[in-house]
Design an enzyme around this catalytic site. Structure first.
Site, mmCIF file in Angstrom:
data_model
loop_
_atom_site.group_PDB
_atom_site.id
_atom_site.type_symbol
_atom_site.label_atom_id
_atom_site.label_comp_id
_atom_site.label_asym_id
_atom_site.label_seq_id
_atom_site.Cartn_x
_atom_site.Cartn_y
_atom_site.Cartn_z
ATOM 1 N N ASP A 1 -8.322 13.210 11.652
ATOM 2 C CA ASP A 1 -8.005 11.783 11.678
ATOM 3 C C ASP A 1 -6.560 11.468 11.292
ATOM 4 O O ASP A 1 -6.100 10.342 11.504
ATOM 5 C CB ASP A 1 -8.936 11.019 10.734
ATOM 6 C CG ASP A 1 -10.379 11.040 11.196
ATOM 7 O OD1 ASP A 1 -10.602 10.999 12.417
ATOM 8 O OD2 ASP A 1 -11.280 11.113 10.343
ATOM 9 N N MET B 1 -12.993 9.833 17.591
ATOM 10 C CA MET B 1 -13.173 9.683 16.153
ATOM 11 C C MET B 1 -12.035 8.871 15.537
ATOM 12 O O MET B 1 -10.953 8.765 16.106
ATOM 13 C CB MET B 1 -13.299 11.049 15.487
ATOM 14 C CG MET B 1 -14.652 11.708 15.740
ATOM 15 S SD MET B 1 -14.861 13.260 14.850
ATOM 16 C CE MET B 1 -16.628 13.534 15.116
ATOM 17 N N ARG C 1 -12.445 6.597 11.703
ATOM 18 C CA ARG C 1 -13.246 5.619 10.952
ATOM 19 C C ARG C 1 -12.410 4.413 10.535
ATOM 20 O O ARG C 1 -12.762 3.265 10.813
ATOM 21 C CB ARG C 1 -13.857 6.290 9.713
ATOM 22 C CG ARG C 1 -14.645 5.365 8.810
ATOM 23 C CD ARG C 1 -15.192 6.111 7.611
ATOM 24 N NE ARG C 1 -16.147 7.124 8.027
ATOM 25 C CZ ARG C 1 -17.452 6.893 8.233
ATOM 26 N NH1 ARG C 1 -17.938 5.670 8.045
ATOM 27 N NH2 ARG C 1 -18.254 7.855 8.596
ATOM 28 N N GLU D 1 -13.973 5.109 16.871
ATOM 29 C CA GLU D 1 -15.347 4.811 16.445
ATOM 30 C C GLU D 1 -15.402 3.688 15.409
ATOM 31 O O GLU D 1 -16.423 3.014 15.271
ATOM 32 C CB GLU D 1 -15.996 6.071 15.870
ATOM 33 C CG GLU D 1 -15.282 6.621 14.645
ATOM 34 C CD GLU D 1 -15.856 7.940 14.147
ATOM 35 O OE1 GLU D 1 -16.913 8.351 14.660
ATOM 36 O OE2 GLU D 1 -15.258 8.538 13.229
#
Length: 341
Positions: free
Chosen positions: A127, A169, A171, A221
């Site tokens: 990330d 991906m 978050r 996401e």
């Protein structure tokens, strides 16, 4: 000196390269001994370790995953977690610990350092959201995988004149979505940092159809519509308080189809982004981090994390690295403002 090494949190390409760099330099230049702590902080809590020497790290440079195993165990959420970690280190005569992980793993490392445990941090995550470092290893490989997927989806989208939504991906930070979306020529890129307007997204999609061009929408996401809330698979939480994400891509496809009257499909890349052979950059960065981490142990500069600043590997306090999530700077994504809601 005997040094423990653990890898915590989600796996990513480059972990084995970092372990290899730590062990080879530690043994050959500093004369250290090593033990591998199994399955992240779970092994530290339960006293599960494995031998770690030069033969154990031969041939692992190009391998994905981690030979040590990993988990999302949080010792700070366990009864007397700090004491149990301390007991494990004492039992195996570990003088210092190198913790390789993302914001959660490094947050635990910072807390342990505050309790007097001799620990050094190494930042990894696909990330790219660890504060204090320009890049984490694992990110480059994930972006390459996502970009290749977008390239392939362009041709099938154009063949059927349909919208394809690609969920990647991310978050709280949209680094993968931003980099892969721009590199892959996506028409819409949606980030957690910027709540999006579904009507505007559908308008962009319609504009592409007007010129007979099939739209590609890349969404992190953790992206959130202005008119709704974050989409989650279930409400259960892991030991660090995170809910399981994924679902925003499917939601978007349904909304786009309803608004435009044209077919929309979703591809969720998920753990494909984590797996497989690390890129050359990630092998290079992970190796440099590992080499500098073991030098940091040799210098007894504990309570720190190695970080990339420009082309230099530097040391920063673990407290600085865990102060918050490194998100995409609005000044960066404003350069591509036409792509965002």
């Amino acid at each position: 000196m005997r040094v423990g090494v653990l890898t915590g949190g989600g796996d990513c390409p480059g972990l084995n390269a970092a372990i290899r760099g730590i062990v080879r330099k530690g043994v050959e230049m500093h004369g250290f001994e090593f033990v591998g702590v199994r399955d992240g902080w779970r092994g530290a809590l339960e006293g599960v370790v494995m031998p770690l020497d030069v033969p154990a790290v031969r041939g692992i440079l190009p391998r994905g995953g981690t030979i040590l195993g990993s988990s999302r165990t949080n010792p700070l959420a366990s009864e007397d977690g700090v004491g149990r970690v301390r007991e494990t280190l004492a039992e195996y005569e570990v003088d210092a610990l190198i913790a390789i992980g993302g914001e959660d793993t490094l947050g635990v490392a910072a807390a342990l350092a505050g309790e007097g445990i001799q620990v050094v941090g190494v930042p990894k995550t696909i990330d790219n959201d660890v504060a204090g470092t320009d890049y984490t290893f694992g990110f480059d490989t994930a972006v390459n995988i996502a970009t290749e997927a977008i390239d392939r989806l362009h041709t099938t989208a154009e063949s059927h004149t349909r919208t394809l939504v690609v969920e990647v991906m991310g978050r709280h930070a949209g680094w993968i979505a931003l980099h892969s979306g721009i590199a892959g020529g996506a028409n819409v890129i949606l980030l957690p940092e910027q709540p999006f307007d579904i009507d505007q997204v559908c308008a962009w999609v319609e504009n592409r159809f007007k010129i007979r061009y099939a739209p590609i929408v890349v969404v992190a996401e953790g992206a959130v519509p202005k008119q709704g809330q974050m989409v989650v698979k279930d409400s259960s939480r892991d030991e660090f308080g995170h809910v399981r994400l994924s679902g925003i891509g499917e939601w978007l496809a349904h909304e786009i189809a309803d608004h435009t009257g044209k077919e929309a499909r979703t591809t969720v890349l998920g753990h494909i982004q984590r797996g497989g052979t690390p890129s050359a950059f990630d092998r290079w960065l992970a190796t440099r981090f590992g080499l500098r981490a073991i030098d940091t142990v040799q210098d007894r500069d504990f309570g720190t994390m190695v970080a990339l600043r420009g082309t230099d590997i530097v040391r920063i306090p673990l407290a600085e690295a865990t102060v918050g999530t490194k998100t995409v700077d609005p000044a960066l994504y404003s350069e591509f403002g036409v792509f965002f809601g």
